[in-house]
Design a protein around this motif. Structure first.
Motif, PDB file in Angstrom:
ATOM      1  N   HIS A   2      -5.461   3.762  10.577  1.00 27.48           N
ATOM      2  CA  HIS A   2      -4.149   3.552   9.992  1.00 27.48           C
ATOM      3  C   HIS A   2      -3.151   3.324  11.103  1.00 27.48           C
ATOM      4  O   HIS A   2      -2.890   4.211  11.907  1.00 27.48           O
ATOM      5  CB  HIS A   2      -3.763   4.762   9.145  1.00 27.48           C
ATOM      6  CG  HIS A   2      -2.436   4.579   8.461  1.00 27.48           C
ATOM      7  ND1 HIS A   2      -1.799   5.608   7.833  1.00 27.48           N
ATOM      8  CD2 HIS A   2      -1.650   3.494   8.306  1.00 27.48           C
ATOM      9  CE1 HIS A   2      -0.664   5.175   7.324  1.00 27.48           C
ATOM     10  NE2 HIS A   2      -0.557   3.897   7.608  1.00 27.48           N
ATOM     11  N   THR A   8      -1.797  -6.902   6.712  1.00 28.96           N
ATOM     12  CA  THR A   8      -2.898  -6.547   5.799  1.00 28.96           C
ATOM     13  C   THR A   8      -4.215  -7.047   6.363  1.00 28.96           C
ATOM     14  O   THR A   8      -4.331  -8.188   6.811  1.00 28.96           O
ATOM     15  CB  THR A   8      -2.649  -7.183   4.426  1.00 28.96           C
ATOM     16  OG1 THR A   8      -1.406  -6.714   3.940  1.00 28.96           O
ATOM     17  CG2 THR A   8      -3.760  -6.784   3.471  1.00 28.96           C
ATOM     18  N   PHE A  19      -4.794  -0.241   5.832  1.00 28.57           N
ATOM     19  CA  PHE A  19      -3.561  -0.194   5.070  1.00 28.57           C
ATOM     20  C   PHE A  19      -2.833  -1.540   5.114  1.00 28.57           C
ATOM     21  O   PHE A  19      -2.882  -2.277   6.105  1.00 28.57           O
ATOM     22  CB  PHE A  19      -2.639   0.882   5.626  1.00 28.57           C
ATOM     23  CG  PHE A  19      -3.004   2.245   5.192  1.00 28.57           C
ATOM     24  CD1 PHE A  19      -2.969   2.591   3.857  1.00 28.57           C
ATOM     25  CD2 PHE A  19      -3.421   3.192   6.113  1.00 28.57           C
ATOM     26  CE1 PHE A  19      -3.305   3.859   3.451  1.00 28.57           C
ATOM     27  CE2 PHE A  19      -3.763   4.462   5.706  1.00 28.57           C
ATOM     28  CZ  PHE A  19      -3.706   4.787   4.378  1.00 28.57           C
ATOM     29  N   GLU A  20      -2.125  -1.823   4.035  1.00 30.44           N
ATOM     30  CA  GLU A  20      -1.254  -2.981   4.011  1.00 30.44           C
ATOM     31  C   GLU A  20      -0.034  -2.718   4.899  1.00 30.44           C
ATOM     32  O   GLU A  20       0.183  -1.617   5.401  1.00 30.44           O
ATOM     33  CB  GLU A  20      -0.811  -3.276   2.584  1.00 30.44           C
ATOM     34  CG  GLU A  20      -1.943  -3.752   1.688  1.00 30.44           C
ATOM     35  CD  GLU A  20      -1.431  -4.127   0.321  1.00 30.44           C
ATOM     36  OE1 GLU A  20      -2.180  -4.731  -0.435  1.00 30.44           O
ATOM     37  OE2 GLU A  20      -0.264  -3.809   0.045  1.00 30.44           O
ATOM     38  N   ASP A  22       3.292  -1.693   6.322  1.00 35.45           N
ATOM     39  CA  ASP A  22       4.225  -0.650   5.979  1.00 35.45           C
ATOM     40  C   ASP A  22       5.662  -1.161   6.122  1.00 35.45           C
ATOM     41  O   ASP A  22       5.950  -2.050   6.924  1.00 35.45           O
ATOM     42  CB  ASP A  22       4.028   0.567   6.888  1.00 35.45           C
ATOM     43  CG  ASP A  22       2.678   1.211   6.663  1.00 35.45           C
ATOM     44  OD1 ASP A  22       2.143   1.743   7.636  1.00 35.45           O
ATOM     45  OD2 ASP A  22       2.193   1.154   5.531  1.00 35.45           O
ATOM     46  N   ASP A 148     -10.966   3.108  -0.493  1.00 31.54           N
ATOM     47  CA  ASP A 148      -9.624   2.551  -0.355  1.00 31.54           C
ATOM     48  C   ASP A 148      -8.662   3.686  -0.028  1.00 31.54           C
ATOM     49  O   ASP A 148      -8.287   4.472  -0.888  1.00 31.54           O
ATOM     50  CB  ASP A 148      -9.221   1.857  -1.653  1.00 31.54           C
ATOM     51  CG  ASP A 148      -7.922   1.055  -1.490  1.00 31.54           C
ATOM     52  OD1 ASP A 148      -7.236   1.244  -0.464  1.00 31.54           O
ATOM     53  OD2 ASP A 148      -7.619   0.245  -2.382  1.00 31.54           O
ATOM     54  N   ARG A 150      -5.622   3.667   0.578  1.00 29.86           N
ATOM     55  CA  ARG A 150      -4.296   3.567  -0.015  1.00 29.86           C
ATOM     56  C   ARG A 150      -4.189   4.380  -1.295  1.00 29.86           C
ATOM     57  O   ARG A 150      -3.098   4.789  -1.687  1.00 29.86           O
ATOM     58  CB  ARG A 150      -3.966   2.098  -0.307  1.00 29.86           C
ATOM     59  CG  ARG A 150      -3.798   1.249   0.941  1.00 29.86           C
ATOM     60  CD  ARG A 150      -3.672  -0.216   0.587  1.00 29.86           C
ATOM     61  NE  ARG A 150      -4.880  -0.716  -0.071  1.00 29.86           N
ATOM     62  CZ  ARG A 150      -5.045  -1.988  -0.432  1.00 29.86           C
ATOM     63  NH1 ARG A 150      -4.089  -2.864  -0.208  1.00 29.86           N
ATOM     64  NH2 ARG A 150      -6.164  -2.388  -1.002  1.00 29.86           N
TER      65      ARG A 150
END
Length: 464
Positions: A2, A8, A19-20, A22, A148, A150
């Protein structure tokens, strides 16, 4: 891994989800709304009420001493680290299990332990690199909800049903080689056949690590055999014979040599009786898929080359225990190739083997325990193998668990005497098989016995 403010990352192969992007935006309250009004501060007795800490009763009960399990001595037989309440025989069956320590190449050990940028990239993307260098292809129903981060926060490898490791023949591979076919062209210094599988957003990092691992695995016996096929003209005329019946004594370290793991020959000119039995034939003129069974010694080194870089054997049915006589070690007394468990108490069981492997021992480097997310996959794979071995044992020992006593009664109750086509032979699971009907019934009866003696429980606690 992370990292904030990163783009992404797509899912590539078996690798994890990143993670996409932020954002640094904050939520601002609008003026004039209910939560933005000034609150009048009360005085006197009311002020004393507002000064009280509403959480004081909670904070006052926080324990000041951390409760930890007591330290216990290491195993007196194998020096494995033990934890409190752990059974004494779990690690080595009280000295009966003795396996040689793996010999990890220094450069691979650096990738497992160093804080260099390429070493961290290797560990953070370990499942991607193992899938890239694996000789087999992995098939399983992976639960994406638990991978995932997220949505779950913690990465967990969870598979439903079986895990299969298949190996493919190698017809028409020059355009897009995969898995073991990539090893055919590893003598090419450019390694373009491997670099085209690098992920676009991590191309330079993947490229650097792939070159390091390629050099490490040059001494792998399987890699050595497959590289010999890279320069042949008529690849469709060749075939590879994989030896599935290796039985090296794992009480002393001895990595297999090239001639013991596989042989390469031209179709029709191969030597007879290259190996005794249990072989897989890979041809250059078809795309057949072969299944690597869990009780073959080559199952682990073909599927996890980063854990077994020298093609060290995994579990098989002829690993002797400490007191097994030498005449029995060399005897060929396994006649049924479908049996996934040792035929008598002279050999190490699958469960005993992996219990030994999963224990930490001082001053012994174990790459499996440094595997991170690949270690999770390996543990799940191992659990499925052990459970299948138990089911195979029950299948072949129905007489010993007296399954015939349940046959007629269960058939008549569930199928009825009028449905003759529904009456057949039933496989009964022993009560020792966790999750089986008799195991659940036994646990229920134990719980009811406790309620009868001590009364109904005050709290029902469920843990995942």
């Amino acid at each position: 891994m992370h990292q904030h403010n990163q783009s992404t990352i797509k899912i590539m192969g078996n690798d994890e989800v990143i993670f996409e992007e932020d954002t640094d935006e904050e939520e601002y309250m609008f003026p004039g709304e209910e939560w933005d009004r000034e609150v009048e501060i009360k005085t006197g007795e009311d002020q004393e009420f507002y000064n009280l800490d509403q959480y004081d009763s909670v904070y006052s009960n926080i324990p000041k001493i951390t409760h930890m399990l007591k330290m216990v001595p290491n195993c007196s037989f194998c020096n494995a680290k033990k934890i409190m309440y752990e059974s004494k025989g779990l690690c080595c069956n009280k000295g009966q299990i003795r396996l040689a320590n793996p010999d990890t190449p220094p450069e691979l050990m650096r990738l497992w332990t160093s804080n260099d940028s390429n070493a961290r990239h290797f560990r953070n993307n370990i499942r991607f690199f193992n899938g890239h260098f694996s000789f087999t292809s992995l098939y399983c129903h992976l639960d994406r909800d638990t991978t995932d981060m997220r949505t779950t926060g913690i990465y967990t490898f969870r598979a439903h049903g079986q895990i299969y490791h298949n190996i493919h023949s190698f017809a028409d591979i020059r355009s897009n080689p995969k898995h073991l076919e990539l090893y055919f062209y590893d003598d090419d210094p450019n390694l373009e056949h491997r670099y085209r599988h690098c992920r676009e957003e991590m191309y330079e990092q993947d490229k650097h690590v792939i070159r390091i691992i390629t050099n490490i695995l040059r001494d792998n016996p399987y890699s050595h055999q497959f590289r010999s096929l890279g320069q042949v003209q008529n690849l469709q005329d060749y075939r590879v014979i994989l030896n599935l019946d290796q039985r090296l004594d794992q009480r002393t370290y001895g990595a297999p040599v090239t001639s013991e793991v596989a042989s390469v020959s031209v179709e029709g000119n191969e030597k007879r009786n290259t190996y005794d039995k249990n072989v897989i034939l890979l041809h250059g003129n078809n795309r057949e898929t072969k299944h690597i069974r869990s009780y073959y010694g080559c199952y682990d080194p073909l599927s996890y080359p980063l854990f077994f870089p020298r093609a060290e054997l995994g579990w098989h049915r002829k690993i002797p225990k400490k007191d097994t006589p030498e005449e029995d070690v060399g005897a060929n007394n396994i006649n049924n190739d479908d049996v996934t468990y040792p035929v008598n108490g002279l050999w190490v069981t699958m469960r005993e083997y992996y219990c030994y492997k999963f224990h930490t021992r001082p001053n012994i480097f174990n790459p499996i325990l440094h595997g991170g997310r690949l270690f999770q996959q390996f543990v799940v794979d191992t659990y499925i193998k052990i459970e299948n071995s138990r089911l195979d044992y029950l299948w072949h020992h129905q007489k010993e668990i007296r399954a015939d006593l349940y046959q007629d009664l269960v058939d008549n109750i569930q199928a009825g005497e009028q449905k003759g086509n529904a009456v057949g032979k039933r496989t009964v699971l022993a009560s020792s098989f966790i999750g089986g009907p008799r195991d659940k019934l036994r646990r229920y009866q134990d719980a009811m016995a406790l309620v009868r003696k001590y009364g109904k429980p005050d709290i029902f606690l469920s843990m995942t």
